[in-house]
Design a protein around this motif. Sequence first.
Motif, PDB file in Angstrom:
ATOM      1  N   PHE A   7     -92.099 -33.864 -46.186  1.00 34.70           N
ATOM      2  CA  PHE A   7     -90.678 -33.589 -46.015  1.00 34.70           C
ATOM      3  C   PHE A   7     -90.394 -32.900 -44.681  1.00 34.70           C
ATOM      4  N   GLY A   8     -91.405 -32.272 -44.121  1.00 34.08           N
ATOM      5  CA  GLY A   8     -91.210 -31.597 -42.841  1.00 34.08           C
ATOM      6  C   GLY A   8     -90.816 -32.540 -41.722  1.00 34.08           C
ATOM      7  N   ALA A   9     -91.187 -33.820 -41.869  1.00 31.55           N
ATOM      8  CA  ALA A   9     -90.844 -34.803 -40.838  1.00 31.55           C
ATOM      9  C   ALA A   9     -89.337 -35.008 -40.732  1.00 31.55           C
ATOM     10  N   LEU A  10     -88.601 -34.620 -41.769  1.00 32.94           N
ATOM     11  CA  LEU A  10     -87.151 -34.809 -41.776  1.00 32.94           C
ATOM     12  C   LEU A  10     -86.408 -33.649 -41.122  1.00 32.94           C
ATOM     13  N   ALA A  11     -87.103 -32.542 -40.894  1.00 27.77           N
ATOM     14  CA  ALA A  11     -86.439 -31.326 -40.424  1.00 27.77           C
ATOM     15  C   ALA A  11     -85.713 -31.532 -39.101  1.00 27.77           C
ATOM     16  N   GLN A  12     -86.321 -32.270 -38.185  1.00 24.33           N
ATOM     17  CA  GLN A  12     -85.705 -32.448 -36.864  1.00 24.33           C
ATOM     18  C   GLN A  12     -84.480 -33.362 -36.894  1.00 24.33           C
ATOM     19  N   TYR A  13     -84.236 -34.002 -38.053  1.00 28.08           N
ATOM     20  CA  TYR A  13     -83.086 -34.895 -38.176  1.00 28.08           C
ATOM     21  C   TYR A  13     -81.990 -34.304 -39.073  1.00 28.08           C
ATOM     22  N   GLN A  14     -82.049 -32.997 -39.292  1.00 30.61           N
ATOM     23  CA  GLN A  14     -81.059 -32.379 -40.172  1.00 30.61           C
ATOM     24  C   GLN A  14     -79.645 -32.478 -39.606  1.00 30.61           C
ATOM     25  N   HIS A  15     -79.530 -32.460 -38.273  1.00 35.15           N
ATOM     26  CA  HIS A  15     -78.197 -32.615 -37.669  1.00 35.15           C
ATOM     27  C   HIS A  15     -77.630 -33.995 -37.986  1.00 35.15           C
ATOM     28  N   GLU A  16     -78.485 -35.006 -37.937  1.00 33.35           N
ATOM     29  CA  GLU A  16     -78.065 -36.374 -38.273  1.00 33.35           C
ATOM     30  C   GLU A  16     -77.578 -36.463 -39.707  1.00 33.35           C
ATOM     31  N   LEU A  17     -78.303 -35.840 -40.619  1.00 35.49           N
ATOM     32  CA  LEU A  17     -77.921 -35.862 -42.035  1.00 35.49           C
ATOM     33  C   LEU A  17     -76.636 -35.065 -42.265  1.00 35.49           C
ATOM     34  N   MET A  18     -76.506 -33.927 -41.599  1.00 32.54           N
ATOM     35  CA  MET A  18     -75.292 -33.126 -41.754  1.00 32.54           C
ATOM     36  C   MET A  18     -74.065 -33.880 -41.246  1.00 32.54           C
ATOM     37  N   SER A  19     -74.250 -34.632 -40.160  1.00 31.87           N
ATOM     38  CA  SER A  19     -73.148 -35.447 -39.647  1.00 31.87           C
ATOM     39  C   SER A  19     -72.727 -36.497 -40.663  1.00 31.87           C
ATOM     40  N   GLY A  20     -73.727 -37.112 -41.316  1.00 26.65           N
ATOM     41  CA  GLY A  20     -73.428 -38.105 -42.354  1.00 26.65           C
ATOM     42  C   GLY A  20     -72.757 -37.486 -43.558  1.00 26.65           C
ATOM     43  N   ILE A  21     -73.199 -36.298 -43.946  1.00 26.67           N
ATOM     44  CA  ILE A  21     -72.579 -35.596 -45.082  1.00 26.67           C
ATOM     45  C   ILE A  21     -71.123 -35.287 -44.771  1.00 26.67           C
ATOM     46  N   TRP A  22     -70.858 -34.805 -43.567  1.00 23.64           N
ATOM     47  CA  TRP A  22     -69.485 -34.447 -43.192  1.00 23.64           C
ATOM     48  C   TRP A  22     -68.568 -35.664 -43.232  1.00 23.64           C
ATOM     49  N   LEU A  23     -69.047 -36.804 -42.707  1.00 24.45           N
ATOM     50  CA  LEU A  23     -68.206 -37.998 -42.716  1.00 24.45           C
ATOM     51  C   LEU A  23     -67.987 -38.497 -44.137  1.00 24.45           C
ATOM     52  N   THR A  24     -69.001 -38.403 -44.978  1.00 29.03           N
ATOM     53  CA  THR A  24     -68.856 -38.792 -46.384  1.00 29.03           C
ATOM     54  C   THR A  24     -67.785 -37.942 -47.064  1.00 29.03           C
ATOM     55  N   ILE A  25     -67.837 -36.635 -46.828  1.00 32.03           N
ATOM     56  CA  ILE A  25     -66.838 -35.733 -47.414  1.00 32.03           C
ATOM     57  C   ILE A  25     -65.450 -36.053 -46.876  1.00 32.03           C
ATOM     58  N   LYS A  26     -65.358 -36.268 -45.576  1.00 30.97           N
ATOM     59  CA  LYS A  26     -64.064 -36.558 -44.944  1.00 30.97           C
ATOM     60  C   LYS A  26     -63.443 -37.835 -45.497  1.00 30.97           C
ATOM     61  N   LEU A  27     -64.243 -38.904 -45.548  1.00 32.47           N
ATOM     62  CA  LEU A  27     -63.737 -40.170 -46.085  1.00 32.47           C
ATOM     63  C   LEU A  27     -63.343 -40.040 -47.552  1.00 32.47           C
ATOM     64  N   SER A  28     -64.137 -39.304 -48.308  1.00 30.98           N
ATOM     65  CA  SER A  28     -63.866 -39.151 -49.741  1.00 30.98           C
ATOM     66  C   SER A  28     -62.567 -38.383 -49.980  1.00 30.98           C
ATOM     67  N   VAL A  29     -62.406 -37.269 -49.282  1.00 33.75           N
ATOM     68  CA  VAL A  29     -61.208 -36.438 -49.477  1.00 33.75           C
ATOM     69  C   VAL A  29     -59.948 -37.193 -49.077  1.00 33.75           C
ATOM     70  N   LEU A  30     -59.983 -37.842 -47.917  1.00 31.64           N
ATOM     71  CA  LEU A  30     -58.799 -38.569 -47.449  1.00 31.64           C
ATOM     72  C   LEU A  30     -58.478 -39.753 -48.359  1.00 31.64           C
ATOM     73  N   SER A  31     -59.490 -40.484 -48.793  1.00 24.21           N
ATOM     74  CA  SER A  31     -59.233 -41.632 -49.667  1.00 24.21           C
ATOM     75  C   SER A  31     -58.715 -41.173 -51.031  1.00 24.21           C
ATOM     76  N   ILE A  32     -59.194 -40.030 -51.508  1.00 21.07           N
ATOM     77  CA  ILE A  32     -58.691 -39.486 -52.780  1.00 21.07           C
ATOM     78  C   ILE A  32     -57.217 -39.118 -52.647  1.00 21.07           C
ATOM     79  N   LEU A  33     -56.864 -38.461 -51.550  1.00 28.14           N
ATOM     80  CA  LEU A  33     -55.463 -38.071 -51.332  1.00 28.14           C
ATOM     81  C   LEU A  33     -54.561 -39.304 -51.224  1.00 28.14           C
ATOM     82  N   PHE A  34     -54.918 -40.218 -50.335  1.00 28.79           N
ATOM     83  CA  PHE A  34     -54.083 -41.403 -50.112  1.00 28.79           C
ATOM     84  C   PHE A  34     -54.110 -42.344 -51.312  1.00 28.79           C
ATOM     85  N   GLY A  35     -55.278 -42.526 -51.898  1.00 27.93           N
ATOM     86  CA  GLY A  35     -55.412 -43.446 -53.033  1.00 27.93           C
ATOM     87  C   GLY A  35     -54.677 -42.973 -54.265  1.00 27.93           C
TER      88      GLY A  35
END
Length: 239
Positions: A7-35
């Motif tokens: 699992f340590g091999a993933l540590a250097q890519y945590q910024h990449e994963l956090m960016s994906g998490i943020w976009l997932t949250i953003k898309l989910s919240v906006l689609s919930i509001l508009f939908g």
Amino acid sequence: MAYTFQFGALAQYQHELMSGIWLTIKLSVLSILFGSLAGTLLASVRSINGGTVRFLVDAYVEIIRNTPFLIQLFIVYFGMPGLGIRVSADTAALIGMTINLAAYSTEIIRAGIEAVHKSQIEAGEALGFTRFQIYRHVIIVPAITKVYPALCSQFVLMMLASSICSAISTHELAASAAFVESQTYRSFEVYIVVTLIYLVLALALRAVLALVGLWLFGRRVARRTLATKPVSAVSEVSA
């Protein structure tokens, strides 16, 4: 054959994963509001108007609910440019998620509206309520209260379905995971971590929605929201 987890091999890519998490949250919240707003509007229009309007709303709901979400995304992202309308992958994902969620929300809220007994509407008329007051206090609020747990389940399902948006190059969590996997070649570790992240996101969203339900409708609805599993949304609507 022994397998060594790294699992340590993933540590250097945590910024990449956090960016994906943020976009997932953003898309989910906006689609919930508009939908949910679009679903409420369409369900209300359908209940008030008959004939052509009801037919069009029903047709939209049936088309969306009986076609794959992936195809809907492809139509938005790859089909709309043929009409001269070009949008980014993130915008196309948001449009597709909103259109999909609006259809399901319409059907869920319609079930709630039809569950309001006519005697309650007649009582409102007898008390001298205006049509708007009857709609607000007698119809729509009680209707949403009844179906709120089912709506929340659909919201969670939509958040999980955002992973499909990676197919149109939206760089949300699933796409971030695919990128990390291509760099580390640690497929097992990457997708174990991503599975846990989606689980945490789903439970967190359900908890937030329960708090919203507590604020809007009271403890009973909040408890039902926490207790209802996402996979039961369709069965709740059918009931």
